[in-house]
Design a protein around this motif. Structure first.
Motif, PDB file in Angstrom:
ATOM      1  N   VAL A  34       0.843  -1.202   0.000  1.00  0.00           N
ATOM      2  CA  VAL A  34       0.000   0.000   0.000  1.00  0.00           C
ATOM      3  C   VAL A  34       0.877   1.251   0.000  1.00  0.00           C
ATOM      4  O   VAL A  34       1.590   1.530   0.955  1.00  0.00           O
ATOM      5  N   LYS A  36      -0.031   4.570  -0.513  1.00  0.00           N
ATOM      6  CA  LYS A  36      -0.695   5.877  -0.444  1.00  0.00           C
ATOM      7  C   LYS A  36       0.208   6.943   0.176  1.00  0.00           C
ATOM      8  O   LYS A  36       0.898   6.669   1.162  1.00  0.00           O
ATOM      9  N   ASN A  57      -5.322   4.240  -2.363  1.00  0.00           N
ATOM     10  CA  ASN A  57      -6.566   4.736  -1.763  1.00  0.00           C
ATOM     11  C   ASN A  57      -7.149   5.935  -2.478  1.00  0.00           C
ATOM     12  O   ASN A  57      -8.311   6.254  -2.292  1.00  0.00           O
ATOM     13  N   ILE A  79      -8.218   0.332  -2.806  1.00  0.00           N
ATOM     14  CA  ILE A  79      -8.607  -0.101  -1.465  1.00  0.00           C
ATOM     15  C   ILE A  79      -9.284   0.998  -0.647  1.00  0.00           C
ATOM     16  O   ILE A  79      -9.717   0.763   0.478  1.00  0.00           O
ATOM     17  N   MET A 158     -13.835  -7.669   2.550  1.00  0.00           N
ATOM     18  CA  MET A 158     -12.736  -6.899   3.115  1.00  0.00           C
ATOM     19  C   MET A 158     -13.237  -6.205   4.371  1.00  0.00           C
ATOM     20  O   MET A 158     -14.423  -5.873   4.479  1.00  0.00           O
ATOM     21  N   ILE A 160     -11.799  -3.326   7.701  1.00  0.00           N
ATOM     22  CA  ILE A 160     -10.784  -2.582   8.465  1.00  0.00           C
ATOM     23  C   ILE A 160     -11.313  -2.484   9.892  1.00  0.00           C
ATOM     24  O   ILE A 160     -12.282  -1.773  10.147  1.00  0.00           O
ATOM     25  N   MET A 201      -3.271  -5.280   8.255  1.00  0.00           N
ATOM     26  CA  MET A 201      -2.382  -4.212   7.818  1.00  0.00           C
ATOM     27  C   MET A 201      -1.065  -4.347   8.601  1.00  0.00           C
ATOM     28  O   MET A 201      -0.829  -5.381   9.223  1.00  0.00           O
ATOM     29  N   THR A 202      -0.252  -3.318   8.577  1.00  0.00           N
ATOM     30  CA  THR A 202       1.070  -3.413   9.213  1.00  0.00           C
ATOM     31  C   THR A 202       1.017  -3.994  10.633  1.00  0.00           C
ATOM     32  O   THR A 202       1.800  -4.872  10.980  1.00  0.00           O
ATOM     33  N   ARG A 217      -2.911  -6.101   3.378  1.00  0.00           N
ATOM     34  CA  ARG A 217      -2.624  -4.780   2.791  1.00  0.00           C
ATOM     35  C   ARG A 217      -1.634  -4.057   3.684  1.00  0.00           C
ATOM     36  O   ARG A 217      -2.000  -3.533   4.728  1.00  0.00           O
ATOM     37  N   VAL A 218      -0.385  -4.057   3.278  1.00  0.00           N
ATOM     38  CA  VAL A 218       0.660  -3.536   4.159  1.00  0.00           C
ATOM     39  C   VAL A 218       1.305  -2.296   3.547  1.00  0.00           C
ATOM     40  O   VAL A 218       1.790  -2.335   2.417  1.00  0.00           O
ATOM     41  N   GLY A 219       1.282  -1.204   4.297  1.00  0.00           N
ATOM     42  CA  GLY A 219       1.879   0.045   3.839  1.00  0.00           C
ATOM     43  C   GLY A 219       3.110   0.422   4.640  1.00  0.00           C
ATOM     44  O   GLY A 219       4.252   0.298   4.183  1.00  0.00           O
ATOM     45  N   THR A 220       2.878   0.882   5.855  1.00  0.00           N
ATOM     46  CA  THR A 220       3.943   1.428   6.709  1.00  0.00           C
ATOM     47  C   THR A 220       5.165   0.513   6.835  1.00  0.00           C
ATOM     48  O   THR A 220       6.300   0.976   6.747  1.00  0.00           O
ATOM     49  N   ARG A 226       3.696   7.357   7.330  1.00  0.00           N
ATOM     50  CA  ARG A 226       3.111   8.420   6.511  1.00  0.00           C
ATOM     51  C   ARG A 226       2.958   9.676   7.348  1.00  0.00           C
ATOM     52  O   ARG A 226       2.704   9.590   8.545  1.00  0.00           O
TER      53      ARG A 226
HETATM   54  C1  PLP Z   1      -3.435   2.732   4.572  1.00  0.00           C
HETATM   55  C2  PLP Z   1      -4.173   1.476   4.430  1.00  0.00           C
HETATM   56  C3  PLP Z   1      -3.530   0.240   4.613  1.00  0.00           C
HETATM   57  C4  PLP Z   1      -2.088   0.098   5.043  1.00  0.00           C
HETATM   58  O1  PLP Z   1      -1.945   0.516   6.363  1.00  0.00           O
HETATM   59  P1  PLP Z   1      -0.565   0.338   7.153  1.00  0.00           P
HETATM   60  O2  PLP Z   1      -0.967   0.378   8.569  1.00  0.00           O
HETATM   61  O3  PLP Z   1       0.293   1.477   6.752  1.00  0.00           O
HETATM   62  O4  PLP Z   1       0.014  -0.972   6.758  1.00  0.00           O
HETATM   63  C5  PLP Z   1      -4.286  -0.905   4.414  1.00  0.00           C
HETATM   64  N1  PLP Z   1      -5.578  -0.855   4.050  1.00  0.00           N
HETATM   65  C6  PLP Z   1      -6.221   0.309   3.866  1.00  0.00           C
HETATM   66  C7  PLP Z   1      -7.650   0.294   3.461  1.00  0.00           C
HETATM   67  C8  PLP Z   1      -5.546   1.505   4.051  1.00  0.00           C
HETATM   68  O5  PLP Z   1      -6.209   2.652   3.885  1.00  0.00           O
END
Ligand code: PLP
Length: 233
Positions: A34, A36, A57, A79, A158, A160, A201-202, A217-220, A226
């Motif tokens: 991810v 964003k 996103n 996402i 899905m 969150i 996520m992370t 879904r891994v971003g950080t 961010r």
């Molecule tokens: C930002 C986001 C993520 C990733 O989040 P991290 O905590 O940075 O891994 C995953 N899913 C969605 C829907 C997001 O908005």
């Protein structure tokens, strides 16, 4: 070696360890990177380190990144919350949308699509706290609408979970989502079996894998922290 590459290898190692721990197959879990708010240079670094699946996103960002990273083997997933007036920009780019949350959105995507698009229903299991996704009670109505769509392929669900500093707090939500998918499949309300659970996520992707996630879904953990308040739709 690039930091992104190091991070990706570490995440893949942790995914594989979690998968093994619960006796699942490594091929069952897809990592979605991810990006964003992060510049396309970092996305490219991840691509060069072998990551092909990316989640975005924000529509404008997705467009720019997809233009800058146009290699044929990149797979884009949307996402974030999708507004109907932006659907036309997203449809040509994406392989999968994780955030179906209304019949009107479904109809708009169907109208704009000219090929199959995978999709997931985003389920709001957190009541008041989380504002995205559709309430559990309305999921069946949305599935009913999806049955007559030619281009939208419903693949799964899905969610969150509400934010909590303790990742274990996410577990009951992941369990609920997995249970809901089993229930939908048992009731045979959709012509195809749902197989995908996009969750984790992370902070909590390992717990999600233990509860049956097929997409994390891994971003950080890949691209770094961010800045707050960045990113526009
Ligand atoms: C930002 C986001 C993520 C990733 O989040 P991290 O905590 O940075 O891994 C995953 N899913 C969605 C829907 C997001 O908005």
């Amino acid at each position: 070696m690039s930091q992104i590459k190091v991070n990706l290898e570490e995440i893949r190692r942790r995914i594989n360890a979690a998968v093994k721990r619960c006796g699942r197959d490594p091929g069952e879990v897809k990592l979605i990177a991810v990006g964003k708010t992060k510049p396309v240079e970092l996305i490219r670094e991840a691509y060069e380190a072998g990551q092909k699946v990316f989640g975005e996103n924000y529509v404008q960002e997705l467009k720019q990144k997809a233009e800058a990273l146009a290699e044929g083997d990149v797979e884009w997933h949307f996402i974030g919350h999708l507004q109907r007036n932006k659907v036309k920009y997203v449809v040509p780019i994406i392989k999968c949308i994780h955030s179906l949350d209304s019949i009107r959105l479904v109809e708009e995507i169907e109208k704009r699509a000219d090929r199959k698009i995978d999709c997931l229903i985003e389920v709001n299991l957190g009541d008041e706290e989380s504002k995205t996704g559709i309430e559990k009670e309305n999921v069946y109505k949305l599935i009913e609408a999806l049955k007559s769509m030619k281009f939208l392929n419903l693949k799964g669900l899905m969610t969150i979970p509400p934010y909590d500093p303790h990742p274990e707090k996410s577990r009951p939500y992941f369990k609920q989502l997995a249970k809901l998918m089993v229930e939908i499949n048992n009731k045979k309300v959709y012509p195809f079996k749902l197989t995908e659970l996009s969750m984790g996520m992370t902070e909590d992707f390992e717990i999600a894998i233990e509860e049956g996630a097929t997409m994390v879904r891994v971003g950080t953990a890949i691209f770094g922290e961010r800045k707050l308040g960045t990113g526009t739709n």
